[in-house]
Design a protein around this motif. Structure first.
Motif, PDB file in Angstrom:
ATOM      1  N   CYS A  19       0.828  -1.210   0.000  1.00  0.00           N
ATOM      2  CA  CYS A  19       0.000   0.000   0.000  1.00  0.00           C
ATOM      3  C   CYS A  19       0.861   1.259   0.000  1.00  0.00           C
ATOM      4  O   CYS A  19       0.545   2.230  -0.683  1.00  0.00           O
ATOM      5  CB  CYS A  19      -0.945  -0.005   1.198  1.00  0.00           C
ATOM      6  N   THR A  20       1.967   1.223   0.723  1.00  0.00           N
ATOM      7  CA  THR A  20       2.881   2.364   0.761  1.00  0.00           C
ATOM      8  C   THR A  20       3.448   2.662  -0.624  1.00  0.00           C
ATOM      9  O   THR A  20       3.606   3.809  -1.005  1.00  0.00           O
ATOM     10  CB  THR A  20       4.031   2.092   1.756  1.00  0.00           C
ATOM     11  N   ALA A  21       3.716   1.605  -1.410  1.00  0.00           N
ATOM     12  CA  ALA A  21       4.288   1.769  -2.749  1.00  0.00           C
ATOM     13  C   ALA A  21       3.228   1.959  -3.833  1.00  0.00           C
ATOM     14  O   ALA A  21       3.562   2.087  -4.999  1.00  0.00           O
ATOM     15  CB  ALA A  21       5.150   0.554  -3.088  1.00  0.00           C
ATOM     16  N   GLY A  22       1.958   1.945  -3.453  1.00  0.00           N
ATOM     17  CA  GLY A  22       0.890   2.119  -4.422  1.00  0.00           C
ATOM     18  C   GLY A  22       0.515   0.848  -5.170  1.00  0.00           C
ATOM     19  O   GLY A  22      -0.156   0.913  -6.196  1.00  0.00           O
ATOM     20  N   ARG A  23       0.925  -0.332  -4.665  1.00  0.00           N
ATOM     21  CA  ARG A  23       0.609  -1.612  -5.316  1.00  0.00           C
ATOM     22  C   ARG A  23      -0.430  -2.411  -4.536  1.00  0.00           C
ATOM     23  O   ARG A  23      -0.722  -3.547  -4.888  1.00  0.00           O
ATOM     24  CB  ARG A  23       1.874  -2.446  -5.497  1.00  0.00           C
ATOM     25  N   GLY A  24      -0.971  -1.840  -3.498  1.00  0.00           N
ATOM     26  CA  GLY A  24      -1.968  -2.527  -2.680  1.00  0.00           C
ATOM     27  C   GLY A  24      -3.361  -2.111  -3.094  1.00  0.00           C
ATOM     28  O   GLY A  24      -3.516  -1.352  -4.038  1.00  0.00           O
TER      29      GLY A  24
END
Length: 102
Positions: free
Chosen positions: A51-56
């Motif tokens: 989620c932090t990297a935008g993949r969640g």
């Protein structure tokens, strides 16, 4: 046995979980989670590496040691579908050859 874990609260439908390999206190657990990409959102809230990297958010659970996401096979190696972490210990697929003495 009951163990302390960290879950992701970045998205309401994220199923990410950080379960350290050994039971530890809150301070050690927090440090270990931060070292693999977890981020604190508040006093007790966290965001997973995906989620932090935008993949969640992590929707399919599996054996990723960092977020509990599904590991998939990609060209060249295996990676978590969500946070891109390789599984540990490294796995070798059928057909891999390693010459110990050559």
């Amino acid at each position: 046995m009951i163990r302390t874990v960290i879950t992701c609260e970045q998205h309401t439908d994220c199923r990410a979980i950080f379960l350290p390999p050994v039971d530890s206190g809150a301070v050690v657990l927090e440090r270990a989670a931060r070292a693999v990409g977890w981020r604190r959102l508040g006093a007790t809230l966290h965001a997973c590496p995906a989620c932090t990297a935008g993949r969640g958010p992590v929707r399919d659970t599996g054996d990723c040691p960092n977020c509990g996401g599904l590991t998939i096979t990609t060209p060249g190696d295996d990676r978590c579908r969500y946070c891109a972490t390789p599984p540990t210990p490294p796995t070798h697929r059928h057909g891999d050859h390693h010459d110990a003495g050559a």
